[in-house]
Scaffold this active site. Structure first.
Site, PDB file in Angstrom:
ATOM      1  N   ILE A 221      83.684 -37.684 -68.685  1.00  0.00           N
ATOM      2  CA  ILE A 221      85.058 -38.014 -67.929  1.00  0.00           C
ATOM      3  C   ILE A 221      85.846 -36.365 -67.712  1.00  0.00           C
ATOM      4  CG2 ILE A 221      85.200 -40.141 -68.258  1.00  0.00           C
ATOM      5  CD1 ILE A 221      87.246 -39.605 -70.610  1.00  0.00           C
TER       6      ILE A 221
ATOM      7  N   GLY B 172      85.691 -28.730 -70.335  1.00  0.00           N
ATOM      8  CA  GLY B 172      86.702 -27.721 -70.610  1.00  0.00           C
ATOM      9  C   GLY B 172      86.160 -26.391 -71.074  1.00  0.00           C
TER      10      GLY B 172
ATOM     11  N   MET C  32      86.100 -25.371 -74.210  1.00  0.00           N
ATOM     12  CA  MET C  32      85.353 -25.639 -75.428  1.00  0.00           C
ATOM     13  C   MET C  32      84.219 -26.911 -75.527  1.00  0.00           C
ATOM     14  SD  MET C  32      88.728 -25.736 -78.085  1.00  0.00           S
ATOM     15  CE  MET C  32      89.681 -26.789 -77.244  1.00  0.00           C
TER      16      MET C  32
ATOM     17  N   VAL D 224      84.132 -34.016 -72.410  1.00  0.00           N
ATOM     18  CA  VAL D 224      84.664 -35.541 -73.043  1.00  0.00           C
ATOM     19  C   VAL D 224      84.113 -36.537 -72.254  1.00  0.00           C
ATOM     20  CG1 VAL D 224      86.901 -36.840 -73.270  1.00  0.00           C
ATOM     21  CG2 VAL D 224      87.031 -34.053 -73.029  1.00  0.00           C
TER      22      VAL D 224
ATOM     23  N   LYS E 269      85.076 -36.037 -77.635  1.00  0.00           N
ATOM     24  CA  LYS E 269      85.155 -34.596 -77.145  1.00  0.00           C
ATOM     25  C   LYS E 269      83.936 -33.869 -77.882  1.00  0.00           C
ATOM     26  CE  LYS E 269      88.976 -32.661 -76.326  1.00  0.00           C
ATOM     27  NZ  LYS E 269      88.809 -32.176 -74.785  1.00  0.00           N
TER      28      LYS E 269
ATOM     29  N   ASP F 236      99.067 -25.298 -76.865  1.00  0.00           N
ATOM     30  CA  ASP F 236      97.945 -25.277 -75.840  1.00  0.00           C
ATOM     31  C   ASP F 236      98.657 -26.578 -74.812  1.00  0.00           C
ATOM     32  OD1 ASP F 236      96.140 -24.680 -74.109  1.00  0.00           O
ATOM     33  OD2 ASP F 236      94.641 -25.934 -74.725  1.00  0.00           O
TER      34      ASP F 236
END
Length: 434
Positions: free
Chosen positions: A168, A171, A173, A176, A191, A286
């Site tokens: 879904i 990013g 890192m 997800v 994640k 963040d």
């Protein structure tokens, strides 16, 4: 692991700047610079910036007039290694990468050198061999090659005891996934985090400990942690699944921006979560539209802040390399001057600034900084320090002036001029609506 910057020529010869964790370091004539050279006319106010994640170091020129030089060559960007020399005007800094154990007796530690060692590793996913730097020649490190990192972002590994449904989100890192617990059927978000560099077992454990601490935050506007751990050397975090979309996607769904009332609904709940977290000693670091999940329909919608402390812990425990290599100007644009100047010293006022940036973007569909849509990192950093924001009312005249003033106060370049607490900003925002 340690990086030293030794001043070997110029009026401040003999100074040494030492870094043993992820940090930034700015050089220039401005008083904002960590290495301030007010008398050197060859330096610009904000001349260049280094990002250091030992043993890595990276330098970026900030559009200086006379240029930044590495080993005699003018550069816009460059990776740095031990022995490299950085020059601007009369000042020269030499890079030194070491294990950071120099102050100990090497014989007591069974070591014969304090130089960084090259260690053979294999990718956890494809087993391709590689060589990485480490502070011990016998260090055991977890490593994922660049190719596998990209593949695993698109097709994450399944996590035991969870049924994977679909990816879904992706990013910097990792990715997800929507999944379902085989134990109780609960829908969750998983994640998976992909370290950007070779990571020691000690660093992995430290990262998980820090996430465990952040997971103690219980608030109706903070996404609930379920569990975390490692699987085949990869880190995973499991949280509640929030039905809805992030605030950035919601704004796009509304045509690119939100009505000021809907923006305020999302932001005041985000500030409620932040006020609670700040009182517990936590800083998010963040905040952006993508980290605020919105469920339900306005005016009964609920905003939930996610990824609390994740970026901070990921960097500080050595799981990320340098981040200014790619064009991440959009992310840096949400950072206040003090955070750009010093990554590790982030306080609640930095979160308040980022909330202001997020609110501005949701309200106007644009960035508050006076930069072009394709601005790179150098232009963005200079704007953060040197350019005023574009007033909200010049872009959205229908917004009540009191609402605009609340947001713009959060965007002051000076910490002391912002709202003192997230709670104070929330109260002012709610009052401005009436």
């Amino acid at each position: 692991m340690r990086v030293n910057l030794n001043v070997v020529a110029g009026p401040q010869t003999g100074r040494t700047f030492t870094f043993d964790q992820h940090d930034t370091f700015m050089i220039g004539r401005s008083e904002n610079a960590q290495f301030c050279l007010p008398q050197d006319r060859f330096f610009s106010r904000h001349h260049c910036i280094l990002e250091i994640a030992p043993p890595q170091a990276f330098i970026r020129d900030l559009g200086s007039t006379n240029g930044t030089f590495v080993n005699g060559m003018r550069v816009d960007t460059a990776y740095l290694k031990s022995g490299d020399r950085i020059q601007g005007g009369e000042t020269v800094l030499e890079v030194e990468v070491s294990t950071g154990l120099e102050e100990f007796d090497a014989t007591l530690r069974g070591a014969t050198s304090t130089n960084v060692s090259l260690v053979a590793v294999k990718c956890l996913n494809c087993s391709i061999p590689a060589t990485v730097e480490a502070d011990q020649p016998d260090a055991t490190l977890s490593f994922i090659c660049d190719s596998c990192r990209e593949k695993l972002k698109e097709n994450p590994q399944p996590i035991p005891n969870y049924q994977m449904i679909r990816v879904i989100g992706q990013g910097g890192m990792g990715s997800v996934m929507l999944a379902r617990s085989e134990k109780d059927g609960r829908a969750v978000a998983i994640k998976t985090l992909l370290p950007e560099v070779a990571v020691s077992e000690q660093s992995l454990k430290r990262f998980l400990r820090e996430i465990d601490v952040a997971a103690t935050l219980k608030h109706p506007n903070i996404v609930e942690f379920v569990e975390n751990g490692t699987h085949n050397g990869l880190v995973y975090l499991i949280t509640e699944f929030v039905v809805g979309m992030d605030a950035g996607r919601l704004a796009k769904h509304r045509g690119g921006k939100l009505d000021y009332r809907e923006m305020a609904r999302i932001v005041e709940q985000t500030l409620s979560a932040l006020d609670f977290a700040h009182q517990q000693g936590f800083v998010h670091r963040d905040i952006k539209e993508q980290n605020i999940l919105v469920t339900g329909d306005y005016p009964n919608s609920t905003a939930k802040l996610t990824d609390f402390g994740l970026s901070k812990s990921f960097k500080e425990t050595g799981m990320s390399g340098v981040t200014m290599v790619g064009d991440v100007a959009g992310t840096i644009a949400y950072m206040p001057p003090e955070q750009v100047r010093d990554f590790k010293e982030v306080r609640p006022p930095s979160d308040i600034y980022a909330v202001g940036m997020t609110a501005y973007s949701l309200l106007t569909g644009a960035n508050a900084l006076d930069i072009g849509p394709k601005a790179g990192i150098a232009e963005t950093v200079k704007a953060i320090f040197e350019k005023p924001i574009i007033p909200i009312l010049s872009r959205e005249p229908h917004v009540p002036p009191k609402v605009a003033a609340v947001i713009e106060t959060a965007l002051s370049k000076h910490v002391e001029s912002r709202w003192r607490t997230a709670g104070a900003m929330r109260e002012a925002l709610l009052n401005s609506l009436s």
